[in-house]
Design a protein around this motif. Structure first.
Motif, PDB file in Angstrom:
ATOM      1  N   SER A   1      -3.301  14.471   5.879  1.00  0.00           N
ATOM      2  CA  SER A   1      -4.345  14.124   4.931  1.00  0.00           C
ATOM      3  C   SER A   1      -3.771  13.150   3.920  1.00  0.00           C
ATOM      4  CB  SER A   1      -4.860  15.362   4.206  1.00  0.00           C
ATOM      5  OG  SER A   1      -5.300  16.327   5.133  1.00  0.00           O
ATOM      6  N   ASP A   2      -4.594  12.222   3.477  1.00  0.00           N
ATOM      7  CA  ASP A   2      -4.160  11.234   2.513  1.00  0.00           C
ATOM      8  C   ASP A   2      -4.573  11.633   1.111  1.00  0.00           C
ATOM      9  OD1 ASP A   2      -3.206   9.824   4.573  1.00  0.00           O
ATOM     10  OD2 ASP A   2      -4.798   8.329   4.613  1.00  0.00           O
ATOM     11  N   LEU A   3      -3.656  11.442   0.175  1.00  0.00           N
ATOM     12  CA  LEU A   3      -4.025  11.421  -1.224  1.00  0.00           C
ATOM     13  C   LEU A   3      -4.691  10.073  -1.484  1.00  0.00           C
ATOM     14  CD1 LEU A   3      -1.057  13.024  -3.108  1.00  0.00           C
ATOM     15  CD2 LEU A   3      -3.433  13.688  -3.264  1.00  0.00           C
ATOM     16  N   PRO A   4      -5.141   9.838  -2.702  1.00  0.00           N
ATOM     17  CA  PRO A   4      -5.691   8.507  -2.976  1.00  0.00           C
ATOM     18  C   PRO A   4      -4.739   7.437  -2.493  1.00  0.00           C
ATOM     19  CG  PRO A   4      -6.048   9.951  -4.833  1.00  0.00           C
ATOM     20  CD  PRO A   4      -5.233  10.734  -3.850  1.00  0.00           C
TER      21      PRO A   4
ATOM     22  N   ALA B   1       0.846  -1.191   0.000  1.00  0.00           N
ATOM     23  CA  ALA B   1       0.000   0.000   0.000  1.00  0.00           C
ATOM     24  C   ALA B   1       0.879   1.238   0.000  1.00  0.00           C
ATOM     25  CB  ALA B   1      -0.935   0.020   1.214  1.00  0.00           C
ATOM     26  N   ALA B   2       0.353   2.315  -0.549  1.00  0.00           N
ATOM     27  CA  ALA B   2       1.080   3.583  -0.591  1.00  0.00           C
ATOM     28  C   ALA B   2       0.107   4.718  -0.403  1.00  0.00           C
ATOM     29  CB  ALA B   2       1.825   3.736  -1.922  1.00  0.00           C
ATOM     30  N   CYS B   3       0.506   5.715   0.350  1.00  0.00           N
ATOM     31  CA  CYS B   3      -0.313   6.922   0.484  1.00  0.00           C
ATOM     32  C   CYS B   3       0.607   8.123   0.649  1.00  0.00           C
ATOM     33  CB  CYS B   3      -1.302   6.823   1.644  1.00  0.00           C
ATOM     34  SG  CYS B   3      -0.544   6.696   3.268  1.00  0.00           S
TER      35      CYS B   3
ATOM     36  N   LEU C   1       4.873   3.965   2.762  1.00  0.00           N
ATOM     37  CA  LEU C   1       4.771   2.716   2.021  1.00  0.00           C
ATOM     38  C   LEU C   1       4.660   1.581   3.019  1.00  0.00           C
ATOM     39  CD1 LEU C   1       7.534   3.268  -0.698  1.00  0.00           C
ATOM     40  CD2 LEU C   1       5.100   3.816  -0.840  1.00  0.00           C
ATOM     41  N   THR C   2       3.594   0.801   2.903  1.00  0.00           N
ATOM     42  CA  THR C   2       3.449  -0.391   3.722  1.00  0.00           C
ATOM     43  C   THR C   2       4.022  -1.552   2.928  1.00  0.00           C
ATOM     44  OG1 THR C   2       1.463   0.500   4.743  1.00  0.00           O
ATOM     45  CG2 THR C   2       1.843  -1.856   4.962  1.00  0.00           C
TER      46      THR C   2
ATOM     47  N   ILE D   1       0.294   8.265  -6.834  1.00  0.00           N
ATOM     48  CA  ILE D   1      -0.609   7.294  -6.233  1.00  0.00           C
ATOM     49  C   ILE D   1      -1.425   6.583  -7.316  1.00  0.00           C
ATOM     50  CG2 ILE D   1      -2.599   7.021  -4.698  1.00  0.00           C
ATOM     51  CD1 ILE D   1       0.049   7.441  -3.252  1.00  0.00           C
ATOM     52  N   ALA D   2      -1.822   7.338  -8.341  1.00  0.00           N
ATOM     53  CA  ALA D   2      -2.622   6.742  -9.409  1.00  0.00           C
ATOM     54  C   ALA D   2      -1.863   5.668 -10.171  1.00  0.00           C
ATOM     55  CB  ALA D   2      -3.093   7.833 -10.375  1.00  0.00           C
ATOM     56  N   THR D   3      -0.536   5.800 -10.213  1.00  0.00           N
ATOM     57  CA  THR D   3       0.284   4.817 -10.938  1.00  0.00           C
ATOM     58  C   THR D   3       0.986   3.844 -10.004  1.00  0.00           C
ATOM     59  OG1 THR D   3       2.178   6.348 -10.947  1.00  0.00           O
ATOM     60  CG2 THR D   3       0.670   6.428 -12.842  1.00  0.00           C
ATOM     61  N   ALA D   4       0.583   3.820  -8.756  1.00  0.00           N
ATOM     62  CA  ALA D   4       1.261   2.959  -7.789  1.00  0.00           C
ATOM     63  C   ALA D   4       1.062   1.483  -8.081  1.00  0.00           C
ATOM     64  CB  ALA D   4       0.771   3.280  -6.374  1.00  0.00           C
ATOM     65  N   ASN D   5       0.063   1.157  -8.919  1.00  0.00           N
ATOM     66  CA  ASN D   5      -0.122  -0.249  -9.251  1.00  0.00           C
ATOM     67  C   ASN D   5       1.036  -0.810 -10.077  1.00  0.00           C
ATOM     68  OD1 ASN D   5      -0.608   1.054 -11.657  1.00  0.00           O
ATOM     69  ND2 ASN D   5      -2.755   0.412 -11.821  1.00  0.00           N
TER      70      ASN D   5
END
Length: 801
Positions: free
Chosen positions: A555-558, A540-542, A707-708, A765-769
């Motif tokens: 505050s968290d982004l996506p 996971a990432a935020c 980063l988890t 975050i959007a490309t963290a996959n």
């Protein structure tokens, strides 16, 4: 034993009641325990154990070389006690510290019947980190009466002449370290080794006599001190030496040079007084073969001059400048100043001196070093200096130089002269290298605003004059904008490839499991830093951004769960952080500030608002002005707050306040330095635990990723911060290597490409996959921030193909 006395009635004084029960006990091994009433730790002092440790602590299995004495109070009276070695671990991880609230304190009597010993205690962490400050806010702890007679200034449970600093063995500590010249000792008849009072002898003649077999060293030595070493503490548990210190002086006259060694109590009397550049007359010394000659490190035989406190008692006289005869032909003080522009052309290991304006002072950290069979934790800080030749700073990894009074007052915007530094070069790839400087045993530091200008011996040399000329024209506001203090900092940059990184490990452990890393982290002492490498996948990432007003907004982004096989885990205390895939921004309230009663009072030093870099340099480098503003060390210091006990996870899910670099505040520089520094050992220096948050984060900090990660070896979960270097950031600077700003490239380079606009956090975050199921070798910097706060920062992550 002297009668117990207190300032308040017996029914109110917890200590008095407990000690009376202890003294009146008829048991063979009497002990007494306080009940539910709180006691407060107002000082902690450390010393080395001696050969009688087994007699004083027959049941102890502690392997620690240290013992501790403490002063505790109930608010009515105070008592100095020794602590059982079983308590040491609480101190080494900063769970028990000055300002702690303790309960259920079990006391026994010392062997002499006049001292007391704490066998066990409980640290009360539920009352809050500032409970002692609140409870004693109306109490002058210095004027509280002692239980019984006032204790001596010597350690209670070992024959040692002085205490050690709380966090290192390199500095001096305590009032027994003189800063004024001692009186001349009486003349003694010490046998044939005593020199004639009226005559002098040259170093070359002394060496010739020694090598010829003569043991009659007639004559005093008149020499100039060329270099001065840091203190060397050689105390061991099986030694009975009460003052196990030595220090070395490199001296010279017109004929030769030699090493002078100050032994034991001579260090107490003279170490703080003797400085490079001084001319001294030495009498009643001993001569022997030098250490380098004895160990075969020197091709030619050399002598070593020993100054002892007895057999014979050495005599040292500092000769005033107006009494130095030109006929002595003493050598000038050597120097080898270089500028930032010259560093890349210097060879590895080059010894040099530097001068510059400080723009960054890192937080104090500690690292474990091995010296033969012994392992010692040393304290260091990173400094960045700028000079007239380059916009790039001079990087200095500064360990202790046994000048704690100067080190504690090295602030941004100070002018610093640092001598006898060694150049270290590190390669990122075949074409990109980075340089930094670090200590030798003879390194000394001089700094404006510390009172060190009377002994700064390099005035008038050409590099100093050139620097002063540049300083007249420098844009002070521009430097002040770059001034940063504290926070996480890592240097030199690591290589960008896994192969290069593993080749540079230099015998360190390779990849370890998550469980092994967790065990090693649990062994770390307070502020000890260590680097680990292990295989992980990111689950996971935020991102947490910073508000425009300079305060961190949590505050968290996506937030993207990346591995469907391992759902992201969160502690129950943070339900608002349960991730929702590609959710919009959701804000949480900023943390509340501390209540007003705990704000530190303003000091005269902090009331200074006028600042001129050039004026400060003039008195330091030229010496035309007297320093009439010697700052008092009466500020308090910050201490870290407790956290919840560690679970199977490791790391922090929120950035710690110690991790963030801070804007340098000149008006409150003394308080800020204490807030950034190590835990103090005296109550009068203690700061509220959230004091560091009163200083704004530096502009280089714009936010951070968390980063988890899951260790592939055993599934241990790690929460790591990632602070990517970005173009234009002068503090966390990106490598000068272009890349495509993909996740893999950013993680392997430690930041964004310097030649392209960085992607926004939302795009990241959007490309963290991209990281889904990607096996990574993660390089993590772990630092124990105190109590159970373990900072994990992801330095690099290399993809495994």
């Amino acid at each position: 034993m002297a009668a117990l006395s207190g300032s308040s009635s017996e029914c109110c004084c917890t200590l008095k009641k407990t000690l009376k029960r202890l003294i009146s006990s008829t048991s063979a091994s009497p002990r007494a325990r306080t009940r539910s009433e709180p006691l407060y730790v107002i000082s902690l002092e450390r010393y080395g154990r001696d050969a009688d440790f087994g007699v004083r602590f027959p049941d102890s299995i502690s392997m620690s070389e240290s013992l501790f004495d403490a002063t505790i109070t109930d608010g009515d009276c105070k008592i100095r006690v020794s602590l059982d070695p079983a308590i040491n671990r609480l101190i080494s991880v900063n769970k028990l510290h000055c300002g702690s609230v303790v309960r259920s304190v079990e006391l026994s009597r010392g062997e002499d019947g006049d001292s007391f010993h704490v066998c066990s205690l409980e640290v009360d962490r539920l009352s809050g980190g500032d409970a002692a400050l609140r409870a004693l806010s109306s109490v002058n702890v210095r004027s509280l009466p002692w239980m019984g007679t006032e204790p001596s200034t010597h350690p209670l449970r070992a024959r040692r002449s002085s205490y050690l600093p709380l966090w290192n063995n390199r500095d001096f500590y305590g009032e027994m370290w003189r800063d004024t010249i001692p009186s001349e000792p009486d003349a003694e008849d010490s046998g044939d080794d005593i020199d004639d009072i009226g005559s002098t002898v040259s170093l070359a003649e002394l060496r010739r006599r020694f090598l010829s077999g003569s043991r009659r060293y007639r004559g005093a030595l008149c020499v100039r001190i060329l270099h001065k070493s840091r203190l060397i503490y050689y105390g061991k548990a099986d030694q009975k030496c009460e003052c196990p210190y030595k220090a070395e002086l490199q001296v010279g006259d017109g004929s030769s040079t030699a090493c002078v060694v100050l032994w034991n109590t001579v260090c107490l009397e003279w170490y703080r007084i003797l400085h490079p550049g001084q001319v001294v007359r030495l009498r009643h010394y001993r001569v022997k073969e030098s250490y380098g000659s004895r160990t075969g490190q020197e091709s030619e035989p050399h002598i070593e001059i020993s100054l002892n406190s007895r057999n014979p008692t050495a005599q040292i006289t500092i000769i005033p400048k107006n009494q130095i005869s030109p006929d002595w032909v003493l050598p000038n003080l050597p120097h080898s100043f270089i500028c930032r522009q010259e560093l890349p052309s210097c060879p590895q290991g080059h010894i040099c001196d530097v001068i510059g304006v400080v723009i960054f002072v890192g937080r104090p950290e500690r690292v474990r070093k091995k010296d033969g069979q012994r392992s010692e934790i040393e304290e260091y800080r990173w400094l960045q200096l700028v000079d007239r030749t380059s916009d790039k700073p001079i990087m200095i990894k500064l360990f202790s130089t046994s000048q704690p009074d100067i080190h504690s007052r090295v602030y941004p915007m100070a002018l610093v002269v640092c001598t006898r530094l060694k150049l270290i070069r590190s390669a990122v790839d075949r074409a990109t290298t980075f340089e930094y400087l670090t200590n030798t045993s003879l390194t000394q530091i001089y700094c404006t605003g510390t009172g060190s200008h009377p002994v700064m011996p390099y005035r008038g040399v050409r590099p100093i004059r050139q620097f002063l000329h540049w300083l007249k024209q420098v844009d002070e506001s521009g430097l002040l904008e770059r001034a940063v203090i504290g926070g996480y900092f890592s240097y030199p940059p690591l290589p960008v490839s896994l192969n290069s990184f593993m080749e540079n490990r230099q015998g360190e452990a390779g990849l370890i499991s998550g469980g092994e890393m967790k065990l090693e982290c649990e062994k770390l002492n307070y502020r000890e830093k260590r680097q680990f490498a292990l295989q992980c996948v990111v689950t996971a990432a935020c991102y947490h951004h910073r508000e425009n007003n300079g305060r961190t907004q949590y505050s968290d982004l996506p937030s993207a769960p990346l591995s469907p096989r391992v759902p992201r885990q969160r502690e129950g205390s943070e339900p608002h952080r349960t991730p929702v895939k590609r959710k919009l921004f959701s804000s949480t309230s900023p943390r509340k500030r501390l209540a007003p009663p705990l704000q530190p009072f303003a000091t005269e030093d902090d009331a200074e608002t006028d600042f001129s870099l050039f004026d400060g340099a003039m008195e330091f480098l030229v010496g035309e002005q007297d320093d009439d503003s010697n700052d008092e060390d009466d500020e308090e210091e910050f201490s870290t707050p407790p956290t919840s006990p560690m679970t199977s996870r490791l790391g922090l899910t929120r950035v710690a306040i110690e991790t963030l670099p801070r804007v340098f505040c000149y008006e409150r520089r003394h308080v800020q330095a204490v807030a950034v520094g190590m835990q103090v050992n005296n109550f009068h220096k203690l700061l509220p635990q959230r004091e560091l948050e009163s200083f704004s984060p530096a502009s280089c900090y714009t936010g951070y990723f968390t980063l988890t990660m899951r260790a592939l070896s055993d599934g241990v979960m790690l929460d790591a911060l990632f602070l990517p270097a970005s173009p234009g950031n002068l503090h966390w600077m990106p490598l000068p290597l272009s890349h495509d700003n993909s996740w893999e490239s950013i993680l392997s380079h430690g930041g964004f490409s310097p030649h392209a606009p960085p992607p926004s956090p939302a795009d990241m975050i959007a490309t963290a996959n991209q990281l889904t199921n990607q096996r990574l070798v993660c390089v993590l910097d772990a630092c124990a921030l105190g109590a159970e706060k373990m900072e994990l920062v992801l330095n690099r992550a290399f993809p495994l193909r």
